[in-house]
Scaffold this motif. Sequence first.
Motif, PDB file in Angstrom:
ATOM      1  N   ARG A 110      66.044 123.661 -23.712  1.00 21.10           N
ATOM      2  CA  ARG A 110      67.271 123.037 -24.218  1.00 21.10           C
ATOM      3  C   ARG A 110      66.942 121.986 -25.256  1.00 21.10           C
ATOM      4  O   ARG A 110      65.822 121.472 -25.339  1.00 21.10           O
ATOM      5  CB  ARG A 110      68.111 122.470 -23.086  1.00 21.10           C
ATOM      6  CG  ARG A 110      67.648 121.373 -22.139  1.00 21.10           C
ATOM      7  CD  ARG A 110      66.433 120.630 -22.342  1.00 21.10           C
ATOM      8  NE  ARG A 110      66.247 119.521 -21.438  1.00 21.10           N
ATOM      9  CZ  ARG A 110      65.960 118.275 -21.827  1.00 21.10           C
ATOM     10  NH1 ARG A 110      65.810 117.980 -23.107  1.00 21.10           N
ATOM     11  NH2 ARG A 110      65.768 117.326 -20.946  1.00 21.10           N
ATOM     12  N   PRO A 124      70.450 116.287 -27.575  1.00 27.58           N
ATOM     13  CA  PRO A 124      70.574 115.061 -28.369  1.00 27.58           C
ATOM     14  C   PRO A 124      71.659 114.121 -27.854  1.00 27.58           C
ATOM     15  O   PRO A 124      72.649 114.570 -27.283  1.00 27.58           O
ATOM     16  CB  PRO A 124      70.963 115.593 -29.757  1.00 27.58           C
ATOM     17  CG  PRO A 124      71.690 116.868 -29.466  1.00 27.58           C
ATOM     18  CD  PRO A 124      71.011 117.463 -28.271  1.00 27.58           C
ATOM     19  N   SER A 125      71.420 112.838 -28.057  1.00 18.58           N
ATOM     20  CA  SER A 125      72.460 111.839 -27.795  1.00 18.58           C
ATOM     21  C   SER A 125      73.214 111.651 -29.107  1.00 18.58           C
ATOM     22  O   SER A 125      72.597 111.367 -30.128  1.00 18.58           O
ATOM     23  CB  SER A 125      71.831 110.511 -27.387  1.00 18.58           C
ATOM     24  OG  SER A 125      71.005 110.724 -26.267  1.00 18.58           O
ATOM     25  N   TYR A 164      72.007 107.747 -17.392  1.00 22.34           N
ATOM     26  CA  TYR A 164      71.357 108.755 -18.206  1.00 22.34           C
ATOM     27  C   TYR A 164      70.246 109.544 -17.491  1.00 22.34           C
ATOM     28  O   TYR A 164      70.272 110.769 -17.442  1.00 22.34           O
ATOM     29  CB  TYR A 164      70.824 108.058 -19.477  1.00 22.34           C
ATOM     30  CG  TYR A 164      69.934 108.957 -20.235  1.00 22.34           C
ATOM     31  CD1 TYR A 164      70.472 110.028 -20.928  1.00 22.34           C
ATOM     32  CD2 TYR A 164      68.565 108.784 -20.200  1.00 22.34           C
ATOM     33  CE1 TYR A 164      69.654 110.902 -21.584  1.00 22.34           C
ATOM     34  CE2 TYR A 164      67.740 109.654 -20.850  1.00 22.34           C
ATOM     35  CZ  TYR A 164      68.290 110.721 -21.535  1.00 22.34           C
ATOM     36  OH  TYR A 164      67.463 111.596 -22.154  1.00 22.34           O
ATOM     37  N   HIS A 170      60.254 109.610 -24.268  1.00 24.82           N
ATOM     38  CA  HIS A 170      60.843 109.849 -22.940  1.00 24.82           C
ATOM     39  C   HIS A 170      59.802 109.946 -21.837  1.00 24.82           C
ATOM     40  O   HIS A 170      60.135 110.188 -20.678  1.00 24.82           O
ATOM     41  CB  HIS A 170      61.685 111.128 -22.967  1.00 24.82           C
ATOM     42  CG  HIS A 170      62.976 110.942 -23.703  1.00 24.82           C
ATOM     43  ND1 HIS A 170      64.039 110.276 -23.161  1.00 24.82           N
ATOM     44  CD2 HIS A 170      63.342 111.278 -24.953  1.00 24.82           C
ATOM     45  CE1 HIS A 170      65.030 110.235 -24.039  1.00 24.82           C
ATOM     46  NE2 HIS A 170      64.636 110.817 -25.144  1.00 24.82           N
TER      47      HIS A 170
HETATM   48  N1  GLU Z   1      69.193 112.577 -25.158  1.00 28.29           N
HETATM   49  C1  GLU Z   1      67.822 112.279 -25.353  1.00 28.29           C
HETATM   50  C2  GLU Z   1      67.602 111.862 -26.788  1.00 28.29           C
HETATM   51  O1  GLU Z   1      68.422 112.148 -27.647  1.00 28.29           O
HETATM   52  C3  GLU Z   1      66.915 113.447 -25.032  1.00 28.29           C
HETATM   53  C4  GLU Z   1      66.655 113.532 -23.588  1.00 28.29           C
HETATM   54  C5  GLU Z   1      65.821 114.687 -23.146  1.00 28.29           C
HETATM   55  O2  GLU Z   1      65.482 115.541 -23.966  1.00 28.29           O
HETATM   56  O3  GLU Z   1      65.528 114.734 -21.970  1.00 28.29           O
HETATM   57  O4  GLU Z   1      66.605 111.245 -27.063  1.00 28.29           O
END
Ligand code: GLU
Length: 473
Positions: free
Chosen positions: A6, A9-10, A184, A206
Motif C-alpha cells: 500500500r 500518504p497523509s 495515527y 517511520h
Molecule cells: N501516512 C504516513 C506518511 O505520510 C505513512 C505511514 C505508513 O506508510 O505507514 O508519512
Amino acid sequence: MTVKTRFAPSPTGFLHVGGARTALYSWLYAKHTGGEFVLRIEDTDLERSTQEAIDAIIEGMEWLGLDWDEGPYYQTKRFDRYNEVVDQLMAEDKAYKCYAPKELLDEIREEQMAAGLKPRYDANHPRIIEANSNVADDAPFCIRFRNPKEGSVVFEDYVRGRIEFSNSELDDLIIRRTDGSPTYNFCVVIDDIDMGITQVVRGEDHINNTPRQINIYKALNAKIPEFAHCSMILGDDGAKLSKRHGAVSVMQYRDEGYLPQALLNYLVRLGWSHGDQEIFSMEEMIELFRLESISKSASAFNTDKLLWLNNHYIKSSEPEYVAKYLQWHMDAKEISVENGPALTDVIQLVGERCNTLVELAEQSRYFYQDFEEFEAGAAKKHLRPVAKEALELAKAKVEALDTWTTENLHTVIADVCSELELGMGKVGMPLRVAVTGQGQSPSVDAVMQLVGKDRVIKRIDLALEYINQRAAQ
Ligand code: GLU
C-alpha cells in the motif's frame, strides 16, 4: 500468500518526490509479485489534512500512472472500526484508561529531562499511579496500549536488516485521545491488518513507529507484515530535499516539462539499482525490482540526470506517448494544433533537441502559429540583401512543386545552391530564418515539409519584405 502493498500518504500537502518514490517501490513490488496495491489516505489529523491535498495526491498518482487495485480508503471513514478494536483491547485488559492530565505529564517530562533521562510516559511513576486511582466518574481520560515491559521487538527490515528495540524504550502509547479520536500509530496497524497488507514500504522516518506497531499486532494476534524502510532523498547539496532545491511536487515536474516515464525511471534509480543499468522500461522495472536491492544510504537528487533521462524518453518513446503529454503544454501555451501537422510528426523531428516538453512546445510553435517578426539576431545575420535572390528563387521553385515531400524540398535547396553558385549556408540559413523565424531548427527541408506549402510561401514573402525594408533604410 498473495502480496498486497500500500501507499498511505497523509494529505497535508502535495505528492512530493519522496512520497512518489515510496509509492513506486510499493507499486513495483506488487506488480513484480502479481500482487495488489492499495491507496490509503491517512487523514486522521483533521487539522492538517485538506481535500486539496487529497486531490493533489490522486492527481500525482494518476499522472505517474501508479494505479491502485483498491481504494482510496480514508481513515476518517473507519473510526467506528478503530473504536471497535480499542474496545476489544480494553476488554482483554491490553489497553487501559489513563486519567493523568497533560499538565502532570509535562511536569514529569521536565523532571525526566532535568535528570538526564529520556522523556517518556512512565506508567509506574507514583504521581501517574495516583492520578489513575480514585478518579471521578466523569473525569476525562485517554486510552493507552499496555506495551510489554520486558523483552524486545525484533524485525528483519528489507533495507536495514535486523532491527531490535528494547521494550523498556517504548512507553504505553495513546491509542484513543481524550476527545475520543483514535491515534495515527493505532489506525495504521488496524488498516494494515484489515486490508491484508503483507509488505509495508515506507520512509525511514517511520522506523521508530514500527516496534510500537508490532506490539499492537501481537496483542491482536495478527500476522505481522514485512517492512522496508527507505532512506531519505537529499538535495544535491546533501541537505534534506526541500523546496529550496527546486521542484519537489510531482505535479511541478509535469509543469516543468518532464514525462512521467522519465520521472519514474529517475525515481526508481534513486535508492535502488540493478547492476549499473540506468534506463528501465516499465516492464523492466517490474521484472527486476526487488525490495532487497533498495539502498541503505540516502540518495542525492540530481536534476541533470533527470534532464538527461527526460531527453532520452522524449526522443525514444513512441511519439503518441510523448504527444499525450506535450498536448498539455501546447494548451498551456495556447498553441492550437488544429491547423498544422500532426503533433507526432513534429515530435519526431524536433524532439531529440529538447530536454523538456516546455522546450519542445516552444520549438513546435512555428509549425502552428504564424509570426510577425523574426528573431532579431538571426534576421540581422541571415536576412540580408544578398539573400534576396536565393529566397526569390527558392520561392519560385517551391511554388512550382507538385509533390510536397522532404526529398523534393531538399532538391529545391540543392538546385538553388547550384544555380546561384552559393554554398549551402547561404541558402539554407535565410530559408530557415524565413520559415521558422529563428536561427536554429532541425533540417530545413524537413521543417518546410511539415510547415506546409502555403505557410512556407507566406513566410518567404515576409522575409523578402523584411530584406526590402532593410535595404531601404
Ligand atoms: N501516512 C504516513 C506518511 O505520510 C505513512 C505511514 C505508513 O506508510 O505507514 O508519512
